[in-house]
Design a protein around this motif. Structure first.
Motif, PDB file in Angstrom:
ATOM      1  N   PRO A  96       0.808  -1.224   0.000  1.00 35.45           N
ATOM      2  CA  PRO A  96       0.000   0.000   0.000  1.00 35.45           C
ATOM      3  C   PRO A  96       0.847   1.282   0.000  1.00 35.45           C
ATOM      4  O   PRO A  96       0.435   2.290  -0.576  1.00 35.45           O
ATOM      5  CB  PRO A  96      -0.847  -0.113   1.269  1.00 35.45           C
ATOM      6  N   LEU A  97       2.038   1.233   0.632  1.00 32.76           N
ATOM      7  CA  LEU A  97       2.925   2.405   0.612  1.00 32.76           C
ATOM      8  C   LEU A  97       3.355   2.712  -0.827  1.00 32.76           C
ATOM      9  O   LEU A  97       3.347   3.872  -1.263  1.00 32.76           O
ATOM     10  CB  LEU A  97       4.174   2.167   1.468  1.00 32.76           C
ATOM     11  N   LEU A  98       3.734   1.655  -1.556  1.00 35.44           N
ATOM     12  CA  LEU A  98       4.163   1.838  -2.946  1.00 35.44           C
ATOM     13  C   LEU A  98       3.003   2.270  -3.833  1.00 35.44           C
ATOM     14  O   LEU A  98       3.166   3.100  -4.731  1.00 35.44           O
ATOM     15  CB  LEU A  98       4.778   0.539  -3.479  1.00 35.44           C
ATOM     16  N   SER A  99       1.834   1.692  -3.572  1.00 42.21           N
ATOM     17  CA  SER A  99       0.644   2.075  -4.339  1.00 42.21           C
ATOM     18  C   SER A  99       0.323   3.551  -4.121  1.00 42.21           C
ATOM     19  O   SER A  99       0.071   4.300  -5.066  1.00 42.21           O
ATOM     20  CB  SER A  99      -0.541   1.205  -3.917  1.00 42.21           C
ATOM     21  N   ASP A 100       0.364   3.979  -2.861  1.00 38.74           N
ATOM     22  CA  ASP A 100       0.109   5.392  -2.545  1.00 38.74           C
ATOM     23  C   ASP A 100       1.130   6.305  -3.213  1.00 38.74           C
ATOM     24  O   ASP A 100       0.784   7.345  -3.776  1.00 38.74           O
ATOM     25  CB  ASP A 100       0.152   5.619  -1.018  1.00 38.74           C
ATOM     26  N   PHE A 101       2.399   5.898  -3.136  1.00 40.48           N
ATOM     27  CA  PHE A 101       3.451   6.747  -3.699  1.00 40.48           C
ATOM     28  C   PHE A 101       3.328   6.838  -5.217  1.00 40.48           C
ATOM     29  O   PHE A 101       3.490   7.910  -5.806  1.00 40.48           O
ATOM     30  CB  PHE A 101       4.832   6.209  -3.308  1.00 40.48           C
ATOM     31  N   SER A 102       3.014   5.709  -5.852  1.00 37.13           N
ATOM     32  CA  SER A 102       2.803   5.716  -7.298  1.00 37.13           C
ATOM     33  C   SER A 102       1.676   6.670  -7.666  1.00 37.13           C
ATOM     34  O   SER A 102       1.769   7.455  -8.626  1.00 37.13           O
ATOM     35  CB  SER A 102       2.474   4.295  -7.770  1.00 37.13           C
ATOM     36  N   ARG A 156     -10.896   7.950  -4.989  1.00 34.97           N
ATOM     37  CA  ARG A 156     -11.431   6.598  -5.115  1.00 34.97           C
ATOM     38  C   ARG A 156     -10.416   5.684  -5.814  1.00 34.97           C
ATOM     39  O   ARG A 156     -10.230   4.529  -5.421  1.00 34.97           O
ATOM     40  CB  ARG A 156     -12.758   6.622  -5.893  1.00 34.97           C
ATOM     41  N   LEU A 157      -9.740   6.222  -6.833  1.00 31.95           N
ATOM     42  CA  LEU A 157      -8.709   5.461  -7.545  1.00 31.95           C
ATOM     43  C   LEU A 157      -7.600   5.047  -6.585  1.00 31.95           C
ATOM     44  O   LEU A 157      -7.125   3.897  -6.620  1.00 31.95           O
ATOM     45  CB  LEU A 157      -8.137   6.282  -8.691  1.00 31.95           C
ATOM     46  N   ARG A 158      -7.182   5.971  -5.725  1.00 31.87           N
ATOM     47  CA  ARG A 158      -6.150   5.654  -4.735  1.00 31.87           C
ATOM     48  C   ARG A 158      -6.588   4.482  -3.849  1.00 31.87           C
ATOM     49  O   ARG A 158      -5.822   3.557  -3.586  1.00 31.87           O
ATOM     50  CB  ARG A 158      -5.884   6.862  -3.837  1.00 31.87           C
ATOM     51  N   ALA A 159      -7.828   4.548  -3.392  1.00 35.84           N
ATOM     52  CA  ALA A 159      -8.338   3.501  -2.495  1.00 35.84           C
ATOM     53  C   ALA A 159      -8.373   2.142  -3.206  1.00 35.84           C
ATOM     54  O   ALA A 159      -8.002   1.111  -2.631  1.00 35.84           O
ATOM     55  CB  ALA A 159      -9.728   3.879  -1.997  1.00 35.84           C
ATOM     56  N   ILE A 160      -8.803   2.157  -4.472  1.00 38.20           N
ATOM     57  CA  ILE A 160      -8.863   0.907  -5.246  1.00 38.20           C
ATOM     58  C   ILE A 160      -7.469   0.327  -5.430  1.00 38.20           C
ATOM     59  O   ILE A 160      -7.237  -0.873  -5.218  1.00 38.20           O
ATOM     60  CB  ILE A 160      -9.528   1.154  -6.622  1.00 38.20           C
ATOM     61  N   ASP A 161      -6.518   1.172  -5.825  1.00 42.87           N
ATOM     62  CA  ASP A 161      -5.160   0.687  -6.085  1.00 42.87           C
ATOM     63  C   ASP A 161      -4.522   0.105  -4.827  1.00 42.87           C
ATOM     64  O   ASP A 161      -3.823  -0.921  -4.877  1.00 42.87           O
ATOM     65  CB  ASP A 161      -4.293   1.815  -6.643  1.00 42.87           C
ATOM     66  N   LYS A 162      -4.754   0.758  -3.697  1.00 40.51           N
ATOM     67  CA  LYS A 162      -4.190   0.268  -2.441  1.00 40.51           C
ATOM     68  C   LYS A 162      -4.781  -1.100  -2.100  1.00 40.51           C
ATOM     69  O   LYS A 162      -4.061  -2.039  -1.741  1.00 40.51           O
ATOM     70  CB  LYS A 162      -4.472   1.263  -1.317  1.00 40.51           C
ATOM     71  N   LYS A 163      -6.091  -1.212  -2.238  1.00 44.64           N
ATOM     72  CA  LYS A 163      -6.760  -2.474  -1.909  1.00 44.64           C
ATOM     73  C   LYS A 163      -6.326  -3.589  -2.863  1.00 44.64           C
ATOM     74  O   LYS A 163      -6.065  -4.728  -2.434  1.00 44.64           O
ATOM     75  CB  LYS A 163      -8.282  -2.274  -1.987  1.00 44.64           C
ATOM     76  N   LEU A 164      -6.234  -3.286  -4.159  1.00 46.41           N
ATOM     77  CA  LEU A 164      -5.816  -4.302  -5.134  1.00 46.41           C
ATOM     78  C   LEU A 164      -4.407  -4.828  -4.846  1.00 46.41           C
ATOM     79  O   LEU A 164      -4.135  -6.018  -4.981  1.00 46.41           O
ATOM     80  CB  LEU A 164      -5.883  -3.741  -6.557  1.00 46.41           C
ATOM     81  N   SER A 165      -3.514  -3.931  -4.451  1.00 44.42           N
ATOM     82  CA  SER A 165      -2.134  -4.364  -4.169  1.00 44.42           C
ATOM     83  C   SER A 165      -2.119  -5.362  -3.019  1.00 44.42           C
ATOM     84  O   SER A 165      -1.353  -6.332  -3.028  1.00 44.42           O
ATOM     85  CB  SER A 165      -1.237  -3.160  -3.850  1.00 44.42           C
TER      86      SER A 165
END
Length: 682
Positions: A96-102, A156-165
């Protein structure tokens, strides 16, 4: 934290990964440090007072975060090849850290404005072809990941990406745990009837290592495949087959059903947010196939040609099993067993006759000789660089002039911390910076039969082609010669990436190549000509069934990702059964489900892309026909393949590269000819 060895460029020989100096608990703080260092680099690009240019914005972005990328490659490769509870916990914290940073980067409005300014002026910039490709890739990296969205949709995109990772990691952890927790202990020697001597010895050794009496079999491929192929005990084959098919489908803490449904629903919502009809539409925009409709046409066309052959082959197999053993209904646990028996009857050929000629070390050497003959590469085993496990072999790769080309890692045997299957990875990509061509560090990971007390590692023919396949990916990485790391080596369209790997498998069927390395491990005798002929004539054995199987996986993938309403799917099993309805040969097994362990699409990068194996087979069959016309070791053709395919990475459209090599678009008939589904050329 004080400066850690991982947070700065490595001061090792060839700048290789310093595995022995890494403690698993170091990764989380190291990631945090590297993310902050990269954030400062991104801020410097974003806040640059000078007008945006290709150099100060696009190139600067491309070379930012180099250390973060290296740490990520080390960590995630270890999490696949040598994982443990600590690494898995770190992965859940880090992803999730990497997803957030991306997302901090792609959703940075000021940064995107600079990128867009350069992109809008691209016709006036006099860029090289590779620079144009990089500019397009960077711009799409923003636009295809939410840069143009309003703020509420960005969140919302951020939340989805974090959850998917997190979900993808959990899917993989569950699948590995399922593989590791199943054991079948055999104490009655009669139950071993039919099994090869080497398989029995390995099972005995495994049982002893776990202080158990008898013979231990697992879901690791070197244990599972020989058992279901050779064991005469049908009930035992059934036990093992059902266990393999139940992975992630037990309705317990390792169950993947809800994870599958959540992943496909979130992927669909993400695609809709970005303006795409489905996840498949989003993915395929950046593939040779371009659209789900094109993939559907491609799969349907192959299905129409393969299905009649598959049904004929299956009927023959049913008749054979009934005649041999009175089997009224052929089940999934019978397929490999009776196929092998029929193959032996038709061709007098079985893997046990072949294995003595395929000692692992000889096959590795054979791959090296083929690479040397075609591409002038030399492999020297070295022990002066760090390894992450004692089993790993390390090589320095040079060309005929002695120039340093790459570092090559090879990891061949199963372990509890290693996921099943075979894959190629990159510890460091190739690129050119400040006038220096920085060479790559490439790895292949496999799960082959380990040596026993009395025998070396002897490969099945399928394992031989697997080694050559992964080695083909490795060559794509090693021979890279591009300026930018994100366009280097295997950084190509997903339905193009399998061409270099699949074409290498072809050499395994050719007399000229086999004579280079297929010698008996005890006598040194060259593989007899009659065995080579049998390998070639049996190459299309059950090709219709094999093609149907591959197509079924591609259709299942598309059924999950090209659907417009995944949230309406309530049962993973029911959906899968429907997706398989046109490709089913064996009776369904109610307690089995493939999707819950389909790591390619739910953990790896093959979502909406599994069709690419067949797509690339069209390319490799057509390309190898070119080699065969001119000679399989023809230097001129090999040089064209190296210069136009292997070295170019993703610097140009793949069809442009392919036509430059071949002089024409690939002909699907080449694949059908090789598969024996249409007549061969006169």
């Amino acid at each position: 934290m004080p400066e850690h060895i991982l947070t700065s460029p490595f001061q090792t020989k060839y700048t290789t990964a310093p595995f022995s100096n890494i403690d698993d608990n170091d990764f989380l703080p190291v990631f945090k440090t590297c993310i902050e260092k990269t954030r400062l680099e991104i801020d410097a690009i974003t806040n640059n007072p000078d007008a945006p240019t290709f150099e100060n914005t696009i190139e600067a972005l491309e070379f930012s975060g180099e250390q973060l990328d290296r740490v990520s490659s080390i960590f995630f490769n270890l999490n696949s090849a040598e994982t443990n509870d600590t690494l898995q916990k770190v992965a859940q914290d880090v992803s999730p850290l990497l997803s957030d940073f991306s997302n901090d980067i792609t959703l940075n409005e000021a940064l995107f404005k600079r990128v867009k300014t350069v992109y809008d002026a691209k016709t006036e910039l006099n860029l090289t072809t590779e620079q144009q490709m990089l500019l397009d890739k960077k711009y799409k990296g923003f636009s295809r990941n939410g840069a143009n969205l309003p703020e509420n949709k960005k969140q919302r995109l951020r939340a989805i990406d974090k959850k998917l990772s997190q979900l993808k990691l959990k899917f993989g952890e569950n699948t590995l745990a399922e593989t590791n927790r199943f054991e079948m202990l055999i104490t009655d020697e009669d139950d071993l009837s039919g099994l090869p001597e080497g398989t029995i010895e390995a099972a005995k050794q495994l049982a002893e290592s776990k202080e158990k009496e008898g013979w231990l079999f697992t879901l690791d491929y070197p244990s599972y495949i020989p058992f279901v192929t050779y064991a005469d005990n049908r009930e035992r084959r059934k036990t093992l087959t059902l266990a393999a098919g139940k992975k992630g489908f037990h309705n317990d803490h390792l169950d993947n059903q809800e994870i599958v449904l959540e992943i496909v629903t979130l992927r669909h919502e993400r695609a809709n947010l970005l303006g795409y009809k489905t996840h498949a539409h989003f993915v395929l925009e950046e593939r040779m196939a371009e659209t789900p409709e094109q993939v559907a046409i491609f799969l349907k066309d192959l299905l129409e040609k393969a299905k009649p052959a598959a049904e004929r082959e299956f009927k023959n197999l049913e008749d054979f099993a009934k005649e041999l053993d009175g089997i009224d209904t052929l089940q999934k646990w019978d397929g490999a067993y009776y196929s092998e028996k029929l193959k032996q009857k038709l061709f007098n050929l079985d893997d046990e006759k072949l294995k003595p000629y395929f000692k692992l070390e000889n096959v590795i050497n054979g791959a090296f000789i083929v690479a040397n003959t075609l591409f002038d590469l030399h492999f020297e085993e070295i022990n002066t660089i760090d390894k992450y496990h004692p089993d790993v072999l390390t090589y320095k790769v040079t060309n005929t002039k002695g120039d340093f080309i790459a570092i090559f890692y090879a990891d061949y045997f199963p372990r509890p911390g290693k996921r099943n299957g075979a894959w190629m990875t990159v510890y460091k990509p190739q690129y050119i910076k400040d006038g220096e061509n920085s060479r790559p560090h490439i790895s292949i990971v496999c799960n082959f039969t380990k040596p026993t007390k009395t025998k070396p590692s002897l490969l099945t023919f399928n394992e031989v082609t697997t080694l050559f396949h992964e080695f083909g990916h490795a060559l794509h990485g090693m021979l890279a010669n591009t300026t930018y790391p994100s366009l280097s080596g295997t950084s190509v369209y997903w339905d193009f990436v399998e061409l270099p790997s699949q074409i290498m498998e072809n050499w395994c069927y050719e007399k000229e190549a086999l004579e280079l390395f297929a010698t008996h491990y005890q006598t040194g005798e060259l593989i007899p000509m009659d065995l080579i002929e049998k390998i070639k004539t049996s190459a299309t054995f059950h090709e219709g069934m094999q093609t149907l199987r591959q197509l079924s996986f591609g259709l299942l993938d598309m059924s999950w990702h090209a659907i417009t309403s995944p949230e309406t799917i309530k049962s993973v099993k029911a959906h899968e059964t429907d997706a398989f309805k046109n490709t089913t040969l064996y009776p369904d097994v109610a307690e089995n489900c493939m999707s819950t362990a389909f790591s390619h699409i739910f953990q790896g990068g093959y979502s909406s892309g599994y069709y690419s194996y067949k797509w690339a087979e069209v390319l490799d069959a057509d390309a190898f026909e070119y080699f065969k016309e001119e000679g399989i070791f023809n230097k001129e053709i090999a040089l064209k393949f190296k210069d136009n395919i292997l070295s170019q990475g993703g610097t140009e459209n793949p069809m442009t590269l392919y036509k430059r090599f071949r002089g024409q678009e690939p002909q699907p008939e080449a694949l059908l000819r090789r598969a024996g589904l249409v007549p061969t050329k006169n």
